[in-house]
Structure formats: C-alpha cells, structure tokens
Design a protein around this motif. Sequence first.
Motif, short mmCIF file in Angstrom:
data_model
loop_
_atom_site.label_atom_id
_atom_site.label_comp_id
_atom_site.label_asym_id
_atom_site.label_seq_id
_atom_site.Cartn_x
_atom_site.Cartn_y
_atom_site.Cartn_z
N LEU A 107 -8.78 5.60 4.91
CA LEU A 107 -7.85 4.48 4.78
C LEU A 107 -7.91 3.49 5.95
N LEU A 137 0.86 -1.18 0.00
CA LEU A 137 0.00 0.00 0.00
C LEU A 137 0.90 1.23 0.00
N ASP A 162 -0.54 -1.12 9.01
CA ASP A 162 0.37 -0.10 9.52
C ASP A 162 1.51 -0.76 10.30
N HIS A 217 3.40 -1.51 4.00
CA HIS A 217 2.69 -0.25 4.26
C HIS A 217 3.70 0.89 4.08
N GLU A 264 -4.90 10.62 4.76
CA GLU A 264 -5.94 9.65 4.38
C GLU A 264 -6.72 9.12 5.58
N CYS A 271 0.79 5.34 0.20
CA CYS A 271 -0.06 6.49 0.49
C CYS A 271 0.80 7.68 0.90
N THR A 272 0.19 8.84 1.00
CA THR A 272 0.92 10.03 1.42
C THR A 272 1.30 9.93 2.89
N GLY A 273 0.36 9.55 3.73
CA GLY A 273 0.64 9.51 5.17
C GLY A 273 0.40 10.86 5.82
N GLU A 287 4.35 4.87 3.63
CA GLU A 287 3.86 6.24 3.77
C GLU A 287 4.96 7.19 3.28
#
Length: 240
Positions: free
Chosen positions: A25, A13, A39, A44, A21, A15-17, A46
């Motif tokens: 999320l 995954l 997480d 995971h 989200e 994502c921006t972190g 970020e």
Amino acid sequence: PSLIARARRADILVCTGASLEIGWLPQVLRQAANRNIADGQSGHFEATSFVTMLEVPTSLDRSQGDVHAPGNPHVQTNPNNIAIIARALAQRFAELDPANGEVHQARPADFLQRWETALLRWEAEAAPLHGVPVVTQHQSWVYLEDWLGLDRVAVLESQPGVPPSSGHLAEVVRKLQTRPARMVIRAAYEDDRPANFIADRLGIVAVELPFTVGGSDEAEDLFSLYDETLRRLLAAATQE
C-alpha cells in the motif's frame, strides 16, 4: 498499475491497517500522489484504528516472525468489530460527502439493525463452541476465539508467518496427546497439508474456514460469512 490509477481518482481509501498492507500500500499511495487519501488525511480510513486490538506486542524484533506492532490485524473474525467499523466508516463518508448526509445515516442504520439481529442469532447458535479446544494453523483467529470463547491450545506455525517444519509439527502432536483438541482450523487460502497432517495423526477434524467474504462459495457477503463460519465450526465440534 491499474490500482495506482484508481488511487489517483479516489476520494477515500479503506484498508485494514495495523501494517497488514505494508508490503504494497505505501508504494501505491506514493505513486498515486493523491493527497486526499494520504496517511493522516480524512480520506485515509484504517479499520483497526477503531477497535480494541488484541495481541499487541510489548517488544519487536525479526526473530519473532510476522508480528504486527499495533496488534493482531485480523479484526474481521469478530462480528462486534464489524459493527464498530461500520459506524466509523459511515461517519467518515458523511464528513467527506455532507451533501448526501441523509443517505450516509439511513444506510448504516439499516445495516446495523440487521446486523444486531444476526449477532443475537449467531451468539445463541454458537453457545456449544464455548470452551472447545482448538488448534489454529496461523494466529488469524484470535478475535474469533475471543468472541466465541474457543480455547486455543496450539498453533501450527512455530512463529507467525513461518511455515511449520516437520519437527515443529511433531512437537505439536506430542503436546496435543496430553492436551487434546477437538479440531484444527485454517483459512481457505492456507496450505492444507499441516492441518491435515495433525488431523490425521490425532484423529481430529480439519476445518477450513472462509476467513473473509469470497473465501468460500457460501460466504457471499458479511452475513453469509459468519453463517458459514459457524456452520463449519459447529459441524466439527459435534462430529464424533
């Protein structure tokens, strides 16, 4: 539901972190129940974990508006951050997929070589923007401001994420009458009325920036995102 189904099958995954989200999320992860992308797991990723965060608050409460505890999450507006994140993401792919390690070394090497060349060109082109006073609609552009040396003199939102009232916009107009700005900047997805109001009242340029890939027809990928962002900023800065 379709996103949850994809998350169940995902190896990673991305994502921006920085809690950007947080509204959706965690629910996707909980319902997907895929430990690989939970997480804290290697799947995971970020992006904001790898860059120097700006506007990190020293205290937090709801009266401050939509403030993110880890700092301002909009790191993609500085291309130097893109290079840092690309290296980290390539390393993560190599860890998760060691059988294709050569691919995960060669492809980012090619990307970063082209990126560094583009970065030198962008910084040369953007030299006239250094010190230009700007107004932003939301505090989305702190990393862009830091990269280009833009001088942010006002923000249209009274608090992050809170639409500006007519009274606050009038206060911004009064402020800008004593400390003028060259342009007012907003992201393509934002309501154009506050920016246009300020631009009309003060006779400055309202600039819509793509903000991310796909934010305009011209911003088809990361390279054209910055090409188009600088083109629009320079056009506004030189407009009489």
